[in-house]
Design a protein around this motif. Structure first.
Motif, short mmCIF file in Angstrom:
data_model
loop_
_atom_site.label_atom_id
_atom_site.label_comp_id
_atom_site.label_asym_id
_atom_site.label_seq_id
_atom_site.Cartn_x
_atom_site.Cartn_y
_atom_site.Cartn_z
N GLU A 208 0.84 -1.20 0.00
CA GLU A 208 0.00 0.00 0.00
C GLU A 208 0.87 1.25 0.00
O GLU A 208 0.57 2.22 -0.70
N ASN A 209 1.94 1.24 0.79
CA ASN A 209 2.85 2.39 0.84
C ASN A 209 3.51 2.61 -0.52
O ASN A 209 3.62 3.75 -0.98
N LEU A 210 3.96 1.54 -1.15
CA LEU A 210 4.59 1.64 -2.45
C LEU A 210 3.61 2.18 -3.49
O LEU A 210 3.93 3.08 -4.27
N TYR A 211 2.39 1.66 -3.46
CA TYR A 211 1.36 2.13 -4.39
C TYR A 211 1.10 3.62 -4.19
O TYR A 211 1.03 4.39 -5.16
N ARG A 212 0.95 4.06 -2.93
CA ARG A 212 0.69 5.47 -2.65
C ARG A 212 1.86 6.34 -3.10
O ARG A 212 1.67 7.38 -3.73
N THR A 213 3.07 5.90 -2.79
CA THR A 213 4.26 6.67 -3.16
C THR A 213 4.35 6.84 -4.68
O THR A 213 4.59 7.93 -5.17
N ILE B 8 8.39 6.23 5.17
CA ILE B 8 7.33 6.52 4.21
C ILE B 8 7.02 8.01 4.13
O ILE B 8 6.73 8.53 3.05
N VAL B 9 7.12 8.73 5.23
CA VAL B 9 6.83 10.17 5.21
C VAL B 9 7.79 10.90 4.28
O VAL B 9 7.39 11.81 3.54
N CYS B 10 9.05 10.50 4.26
CA CYS B 10 10.04 11.15 3.39
C CYS B 10 9.95 10.62 1.96
O CYS B 10 10.12 11.39 1.01
N LEU B 11 9.68 9.34 1.79
CA LEU B 11 9.50 8.80 0.45
C LEU B 11 8.30 9.46 -0.24
O LEU B 11 8.36 9.80 -1.42
N ASP B 12 7.22 9.67 0.53
CA ASP B 12 6.06 10.36 -0.04
C ASP B 12 6.42 11.80 -0.39
O ASP B 12 6.02 12.31 -1.44
N ALA B 13 7.17 12.46 0.47
CA ALA B 13 7.61 13.84 0.18
C ALA B 13 8.46 13.88 -1.08
O ALA B 13 8.29 14.75 -1.93
N LEU B 14 9.37 12.93 -1.19
CA LEU B 14 10.21 12.86 -2.39
C LEU B 14 9.36 12.61 -3.64
O LEU B 14 9.64 13.16 -4.70
N SER B 15 8.31 11.82 -3.51
CA SER B 15 7.43 11.55 -4.65
C SER B 15 6.64 12.79 -5.04
O SER B 15 6.51 13.10 -6.23
N ILE B 16 6.10 13.49 -4.06
CA ILE B 16 5.34 14.71 -4.34
C ILE B 16 6.25 15.73 -5.04
O ILE B 16 5.88 16.33 -6.06
N ALA B 17 7.44 15.91 -4.50
CA ALA B 17 8.41 16.83 -5.10
C ALA B 17 8.87 16.33 -6.46
O ALA B 17 8.99 17.10 -7.42
N GLY B 18 9.10 15.03 -6.56
CA GLY B 18 9.55 14.43 -7.81
C GLY B 18 8.53 14.62 -8.93
O GLY B 18 8.91 14.82 -10.09
N ALA B 19 7.26 14.57 -8.59
CA ALA B 19 6.22 14.79 -9.60
C ALA B 19 6.37 16.17 -10.22
O ALA B 19 6.27 16.33 -11.44
N GLN B 20 6.65 17.16 -9.40
CA GLN B 20 6.82 18.52 -9.92
C GLN B 20 8.10 18.65 -10.75
O GLN B 20 8.11 19.30 -11.79
#
Length: 137
Positions: A14-19, A67-79
């Motif tokens: 689930e974490n991987l999918y969300r990220t 996961i909190v930092c991986l998600d942050a990296l993903s949000i930033a990475g999208a931009q």
């Protein structure tokens, strides 16, 4: 014990999918085929891992792979990736993306450092905003 292991694997999935969903949420990236998304995700997170190899391997002492930092990296990475899409050909300029990613080299990922109290998706969004500021300014 086996039931706990299965629940842990489900949570990781689930974490991987969300990220990954966060990484490809941008309208410019959502249109890419799955194979290309996988390649872009591998490219992006490999660059991060290459810049922070010891932090990447130290889950207990560093927050980078939490996961909190991986998600942050993903949000930033999208931009960042979206910013590097070459419109006419619908390709990501990986050289430009690499230059942007390298700008976060100075981040301190220690669990005792400035990221100590960052938690949840709201924490991920706050950190992502800081990462984007560094990568795209």
């Amino acid at each position: 014990m086996e039931e706990e292991h299965i629940k842990s694997q489900e949570s990781e999935s689930e974490n991987l999918y969300r990220t990954l969903s966060l990484l490809f949420k941008d309208r410019k990236l959502v249109v890419f085929p799955k194979e290309e998304k996988l390649s872009l995700a591998m490219f992006y997170f490999s660059r991060v891992k290459d810049m922070f190899p010891s932090e990447w391997m130290d889950y207990k002492g560093q927050k980078l792979t939490h996961i909190v930092c991986l998600d942050a990296l993903s949000i930033a990475g999208a931009q960042v990736l979206s910013n590097c899409v070459q419109e006419p050909r619908k390709q990501v300029d990986l050289i430009a993306a690499s230059r942007h990613i390298k700008r976060i080299k100075g981040i301190k990922w220690s669990i005792d450092g400035p990221l100590k109290y960052i938690k949840g998706l709201s924490g991920s969004r706050t950190l992502a905003a800081e990462l984007v500021e560094q990568m795209l300014d």
